[in-house]
Design a protein around this motif. Sequence first.
Motif, PDB file in Angstrom:
ATOM      1  N   GLU A  89       0.877  -1.173   0.000  1.00 21.69           N
ATOM      2  CA  GLU A  89       0.000   0.000   0.000  1.00 21.69           C
ATOM      3  C   GLU A  89       0.919   1.229   0.000  1.00 21.69           C
ATOM      4  OE1 GLU A  89      -3.276  -0.024  -0.226  1.00 21.69           O
ATOM      5  OE2 GLU A  89      -3.392  -2.231  -0.170  1.00 21.69           O
ATOM      6  N   ILE A  90       0.888   1.985  -1.093  1.00 21.77           N
ATOM      7  CA  ILE A  90       1.816   3.093  -1.277  1.00 21.77           C
ATOM      8  C   ILE A  90       1.053   4.391  -1.473  1.00 21.77           C
ATOM      9  CG2 ILE A  90       3.679   4.039  -2.704  1.00 21.77           C
ATOM     10  CD1 ILE A  90       4.433   1.198  -3.475  1.00 21.77           C
ATOM     11  N   ALA A  91       1.473   5.419  -0.749  1.00 23.92           N
ATOM     12  CA  ALA A  91       0.916   6.763  -0.907  1.00 23.92           C
ATOM     13  C   ALA A  91       1.907   7.623  -1.678  1.00 23.92           C
ATOM     14  CB  ALA A  91       0.626   7.397   0.456  1.00 23.92           C
ATOM     15  N   VAL A  92       1.407   8.334  -2.671  1.00 19.26           N
ATOM     16  CA  VAL A  92       2.212   9.291  -3.421  1.00 19.26           C
ATOM     17  C   VAL A  92       1.642  10.680  -3.151  1.00 19.26           C
ATOM     18  CG1 VAL A  92       2.951  10.075  -5.702  1.00 19.26           C
ATOM     19  CG2 VAL A  92       2.797   7.621  -5.219  1.00 19.26           C
ATOM     20  N   VAL A  93       2.485  11.598  -2.728  1.00 15.72           N
ATOM     21  CA  VAL A  93       2.034  12.962  -2.445  1.00 15.72           C
ATOM     22  C   VAL A  93       2.376  13.842  -3.637  1.00 15.72           C
ATOM     23  CG1 VAL A  93       2.186  14.934  -0.890  1.00 15.72           C
ATOM     24  CG2 VAL A  93       2.379  12.607   0.014  1.00 15.72           C
ATOM     25  N   VAL A 150      -1.693   1.850  -5.194  1.00 18.53           N
ATOM     26  CA  VAL A 150      -1.146   3.197  -5.101  1.00 18.53           C
ATOM     27  C   VAL A 150      -2.277   4.214  -4.993  1.00 18.53           C
ATOM     28  CG1 VAL A 150       0.354   4.915  -6.181  1.00 18.53           C
ATOM     29  CG2 VAL A 150       0.821   2.472  -6.507  1.00 18.53           C
ATOM     30  N   THR A 151      -2.118   5.136  -4.052  1.00 18.89           N
ATOM     31  CA  THR A 151      -3.052   6.249  -3.902  1.00 18.89           C
ATOM     32  C   THR A 151      -2.265   7.553  -3.991  1.00 18.89           C
ATOM     33  OG1 THR A 151      -4.483   4.955  -2.442  1.00 18.89           O
ATOM     34  CG2 THR A 151      -4.796   7.349  -2.430  1.00 18.89           C
ATOM     35  N   ILE A 152      -2.714   8.452  -4.858  1.00 17.91           N
ATOM     36  CA  ILE A 152      -2.114   9.782  -4.967  1.00 17.91           C
ATOM     37  C   ILE A 152      -2.928  10.749  -4.127  1.00 17.91           C
ATOM     38  CG2 ILE A 152      -1.643  11.729  -6.504  1.00 17.91           C
ATOM     39  CD1 ILE A 152      -1.152   9.768  -8.759  1.00 17.91           C
ATOM     40  N   PHE A 153      -2.229  11.546  -3.345  1.00 15.42           N
ATOM     41  CA  PHE A 153      -2.876  12.593  -2.556  1.00 15.42           C
ATOM     42  C   PHE A 153      -2.437  13.951  -3.074  1.00 15.42           C
ATOM     43  CE2 PHE A 153      -2.865   8.908   0.199  1.00 15.42           C
ATOM     44  CZ  PHE A 153      -4.133   8.935   0.766  1.00 15.42           C
ATOM     45  N   GLU A 164      -8.344  13.834  -3.359  1.00 18.48           N
ATOM     46  CA  GLU A 164      -8.109  15.253  -3.111  1.00 18.48           C
ATOM     47  C   GLU A 164      -8.130  15.503  -1.604  1.00 18.48           C
ATOM     48  OE1 GLU A 164     -10.235  19.503  -4.161  1.00 18.48           O
ATOM     49  OE2 GLU A 164     -10.180  17.948  -5.713  1.00 18.48           O
ATOM     50  N   ARG A 165      -6.949  15.589  -1.076  1.00 13.90           N
ATOM     51  CA  ARG A 165      -6.821  15.830   0.364  1.00 13.90           C
ATOM     52  C   ARG A 165      -5.495  16.531   0.628  1.00 13.90           C
ATOM     53  NH1 ARG A 165      -5.267  11.400   4.827  1.00 13.90           N
ATOM     54  NH2 ARG A 165      -6.599  10.016   3.573  1.00 13.90           N
ATOM     55  N   GLU A 166      -5.517  17.597   1.380  1.00 15.82           N
ATOM     56  CA  GLU A 166      -4.274  18.287   1.722  1.00 15.82           C
ATOM     57  C   GLU A 166      -3.568  17.527   2.828  1.00 15.82           C
ATOM     58  OE1 GLU A 166      -2.523  22.757   2.526  1.00 15.82           O
ATOM     59  OE2 GLU A 166      -4.686  22.429   2.347  1.00 15.82           O
ATOM     60  N   LEU A 225       0.525   9.732   6.931  1.00 17.05           N
ATOM     61  CA  LEU A 225       0.348   8.734   5.874  1.00 17.05           C
ATOM     62  C   LEU A 225       1.048   7.423   6.221  1.00 17.05           C
ATOM     63  CD1 LEU A 225       0.755  10.901   2.648  1.00 17.05           C
ATOM     64  CD2 LEU A 225      -1.353   9.938   3.594  1.00 17.05           C
ATOM     65  N   LEU A 226       2.161   7.513   6.931  1.00 14.43           N
ATOM     66  CA  LEU A 226       2.865   6.294   7.316  1.00 14.43           C
ATOM     67  C   LEU A 226       2.029   5.431   8.251  1.00 14.43           C
ATOM     68  CD1 LEU A 226       6.505   7.630   7.854  1.00 14.43           C
ATOM     69  CD2 LEU A 226       5.682   6.139   6.018  1.00 14.43           C
ATOM     70  N   ALA A 227       1.059   6.042   8.927  1.00 15.04           N
ATOM     71  CA  ALA A 227       0.164   5.264   9.788  1.00 15.04           C
ATOM     72  C   ALA A 227      -0.819   4.452   8.961  1.00 15.04           C
ATOM     73  CB  ALA A 227      -0.593   6.205  10.727  1.00 15.04           C
ATOM     74  N   GLU A 228      -1.010   4.831   7.670  1.00 11.90           N
ATOM     75  CA  GLU A 228      -1.983   4.159   6.815  1.00 11.90           C
ATOM     76  C   GLU A 228      -1.343   3.295   5.732  1.00 11.90           C
ATOM     77  OE1 GLU A 228      -5.118   6.792   5.286  1.00 11.90           O
ATOM     78  OE2 GLU A 228      -4.210   8.403   6.468  1.00 11.90           O
ATOM     79  N   PHE A 229      -0.091   3.626   5.345  1.00  8.68           N
ATOM     80  CA  PHE A 229       0.528   3.006   4.180  1.00  8.68           C
ATOM     81  C   PHE A 229       1.881   2.392   4.529  1.00  8.68           C
ATOM     82  CE2 PHE A 229      -2.461   6.084   2.555  1.00  8.68           C
ATOM     83  CZ  PHE A 229      -3.014   5.454   1.443  1.00  8.68           C
ATOM     84  N   ASN A 230       2.290   1.401   3.727  1.00  8.18           N
ATOM     85  CA  ASN A 230       3.608   0.801   3.917  1.00  8.18           C
ATOM     86  C   ASN A 230       4.734   1.760   3.562  1.00  8.18           C
ATOM     87  OD1 ASN A 230       1.889  -1.790   2.454  1.00  8.18           O
ATOM     88  ND2 ASN A 230       2.717  -2.079   4.503  1.00  8.18           N
TER      89      ASN A 230
END
Length: 323
Positions: free
Chosen positions: A7-11, A31-34, A154-156, A163-168
Amino acid sequence: MVRRRLEIAVVGQGIMGLSSALKLAEQGHNVTIFDKGDSSQNCSAAAGAYWWPHRIYPESRVRGWAKETYDVYCNEADQPHSGVSFEKHIRVCIDPDDSDYVRHFCPDWRQLENGYKNIEAAAVYELTVPVITVPKYLPSLKQRVMKAGVTIEEREIDSLDSLLAEFNLVINCAGLGAKSLAGDPSVFPIRGQVVSVSQNEEVRNSLRVYQKQDRLTLILPRQNDIILGGTSQDDDWSLKVRDSETREIFERCRSLVPELGASKILGASAGLRPGRYEVRLELERRQGKGDIIHNYGHGGGGYTVFWGCANEVSSMVSRLYPA
């Protein structure tokens, strides 16, 4: 394919965020882009753009990223409606150009011994470079990203730790936003304003006049218009288009290419390039919290290096989390 689906977050959903997200999704990750707003409002959307490293360092890393990106453009130029074309470019270096090392990637480059229009210059080069029609290219890339299964939210984001609490893993492609998100005081804006004018049969080649203390004089024919540049203003945070600069840019470019007098001004835009003394593309391991890969600080060279940077992000993730 990967055995472990991360689970990867991209800012950030500029050119760096979109390309990094695409490469990771193609590896098989979720992958989720924020991003705090529409991608049409970011610096990538306001870019010219053409392939050349403007105020991006260090050469030792930029060289490889630029070559990888150039090679991708070679393939994309053959695809209908890609927004990429290869066009003749004249580069007039009034001062020695510390970015001209990339000319060797262009097989047809040559030095014009007789200079250009009586401008006193250290060197003048003619070569063919990729030109990117951003209003076509960026939406097309975003479509590819969404087709690959990437979610865009769409989230600031005010904290990478959240995000590290939600994603690897978190990929920080926040551009100027990294100044606060990564606590990096070395990030600064380089404001650029450009002018769009109507196409003109008499203006076919792009022209760049380079000076150390320059205003970024650029004439760049694209598929639907001609971009005239521009400005390069450090520590100026304003995104407001300045009418006085629009007029000055147009007159400055017309003085070099009088044929532009037949073109009509269509509009102008301003963007903030993410300046830094060097690109930060590296792993940060936050003890007990998780991993962050930073990918920001590309100055005015984003469209010159982004595929190379995205490939490096992808390779780093493969090494961090082997199958």
